[in-house]
Design an enzyme around this catalytic site. Structure first.
Site: not given
Ligand SMILES: *Cc1c(COP(=O)(O)O)cnc(C)c1O
Length: 494
Positions: A134
């Site tokens: 993120k």
């Molecule tokens: C947010 C997140 C996801 C999922 O990603 P999306 O964009 O919501 O599909 C997967 N793994 C981790 C570690 C995350 O923080």
């Protein structure tokens, strides 16, 4: 570039009244409840690809994002991207050369020209400040917000709820930024000690942690209630940074290009070859960026969507039925960042799938927004699905443990639980000639408990994060109360 909403009124291209990038940056949902998308996807030519292959991450980000952003002067955008994607921010204790790659590719099985075997690799996306992918988008969002707010002489107060990764990523991106304050709600005593320490040990004056004596859903409901108080929202300039934010999706498009180039031979490689990407998915933001990269013309042969036990998306790609779950039907798993009941970005993909007809989307989501489901299996849309390259699979707690063990024993690499879901499903859906790139979405240090369960040992922590649980913490604990949150916001702003 102009933007339109998935819910209409019409998908008129070249509407001069349609908003540009900086207008939708701070907006969240469109007024009609839809999600913003560019009116057309910019196409990249083979000569673009040939040139982009040699670019640094920041320059590649400029090449890609300047196709979506034409209301920030190019020199400013370039400088902003150069400040965002630095070896320092993505250093994470690695060598200078590794850090400069920002998102290095690590081969588990190298491609073999003799047999035509494409290989299996992990694209590292978790070397930012909070050890999850993120950061790739949120770090950019922090700089974009600061830039646009300063230009307009405005301020914003970001109100959010987090169960872990998003909150810390947002706080590290926004800390110290002028014109931005963050009020982040988290469930009291329900996050890991590491996650709590990451957030609550921040002492920046513009970061406010609020722990709610309840569950994540209670915190989320408070955010919704505050945002639905339109007078309060306007008066206190309340904004959000949730996963439907278009700038977050756009920022994520960049690393599909970076990963593609790395998987096809780096500088001097070829752009003829197709590559598959496997993506651990929850809200469909990460893989939506892959879909967009593919629509732009990046040779992505396959987009492999991996879910955990919360398999609402796997169900859709197999059956054409989209059936969001009730909260009570959502499982708490060992890949918690994928524990979703509905996928907030999914509407963007379905908009493309149904030929960008906002009337169709309005019809489908009229059901979804009332807690219902829809079924495309008998429609021409479902028949078109293979043309978009998607395949899917699911993974369970036992699969995660086995994959973490197997990966450690065979390749000497410790992976986190979410990446394990991606690797498990990606390995099952490999086709021999196509390199399979699994997106790493977090580092194992964030999910210590399950790593210990799988391997009987603790994951290593990057230097600088040792002992963060011992740092002084700053957090205000409240009962589940909308008024208590409003009161805190007023106290800091009035
Ligand atoms: C947010 C997140 C996801 C999922 O990603 P999306 O964009 O919501 O599909 C997967 N793994 C981790 C570690 C995350 O923080």
């Amino acid at each position: 570039m102009r933007y339109l909403s998935t819910r209409g009124p019409t998908a008129a291209v070249h509407d001069p009244a349609a908003p540009g990038f900086t207008e939708i940056l701070l907006a969240g949902l469109a007024a009609d409840g839809g999600l913003y998308l560019p009116e057309t996807y910019p196409r990249v030519s083979s000569s673009d690809l040939a040139q982009w292959r040699a670019l640094s991450y920041a320059d590649l980000a400029f090449a890609v994002l300047s196709r979506f952003i034409d209301d920030i002067p190019p020199a400013d955008l370039k400088a902003l991207l150069a400040r965002t994607y630095t070896a320092q921010a993505y250093g994470n204790g690695r060598s200078r050369e590794q850090a400069a790659e920002i998102t290095p590719l690590r081969w588990l099985e190298r491609p073999d020209a003799a047999s035509g075997e494409g290989g299996l690799a992990i694209l590292e996306l978790s070397n930012g400040p909070t050890l999850a992918f993120k950061d790739m988008a949120m770090q950019l969002l922090g700089n974009l917000f600061e830039y646009v707010l300063a230009k307009r002489g405005e301020e914003i107060n970001i109100l959010g709820a987090t169960s872990g990764d998003t909150g810390s990523s947002a706080e590290y991106a926004m800390r110290g930024k002028r014109g931005v304050r963050v009020f982040m709600l988290s469930p009291h005593q329900r996050m890991s000690a590491f996650q709590r320490a990451q957030m609550y040990s921040l002492h920046d004056a513009n970061i406010h942690n609020i722990a709610v004596r309840g569950m994540f859903d209670d915190a989320q409901d408070i955010v919704k209630a505050v945002s639905n108080d339109h007078a309060f929202k306007a008066r206190y300039r309340i904004g959000a940074v949730n996963s439907i934010n278009w700038a977050r999706v756009a920022a994520q498009v960049v690393y599909y290009f970076k990963g593609y180039f790395a998987a096809t031979g780096g500088i001097g490689g070829s752009n003829d070859r197709q590559v598959a990407f496997a993506v651990p998915s929850g809200n469909f933001g990460n893989i939506c960026a892959g879909h967009i990269a593919r629509m732009m013309g990046l040779p992505i042969g396959r987009l492999v969507l991996a879910t955990n036990e919360n398999d609402v998306l796997d169900e859709f790609f197999r059956s054409g039925v989209y059936r969001p779950r009730a909260t009570g039907e959502t499982h708490a798993t060992s890949s918690p960042s994928m524990d979703i009941s509905k996928a907030s970005n999914f509407e963007r993909f379905v908009f493309d799938l149904v030929g960008r007809d906002p009337a169709v989307i309005r019809g489908l989501w009229a059901k979804v927004d009332k807690g219902g489901s829809f079924d495309l299996s008998d429609t021409p849309f479902f028949a078109r699905l293979p043309a978009y390259g998607f395949v899917s699979g699911r993974s369970t707690h036992a699969d995660r443990l086995a994959t973490i063990r197997h990966t450690f024993e065979k390749y000497g690499l410790m992976i986190d639980t979410h990446t394990a879901d991606g690797l498990k499903v990606g390995s099952e859906l490999r086709s021999p000639e196509m390199p399979m790139v699994v997106l790493e979405t977090a580092l194992p240090a964030k999910f210590e408990e399950t790593i210990v369960e799988a391997l009987g040992r603790r994951p290593e922590r990057p230097a600088g994060l040792q002992g963060i649980e011992d740092l002084p913490q700053r957090v205000e604990v409240i009962d589940v109360s909308v008024d208590a949150v409003k009161e805190i916001i007023r106290r800091h702003l009035d």
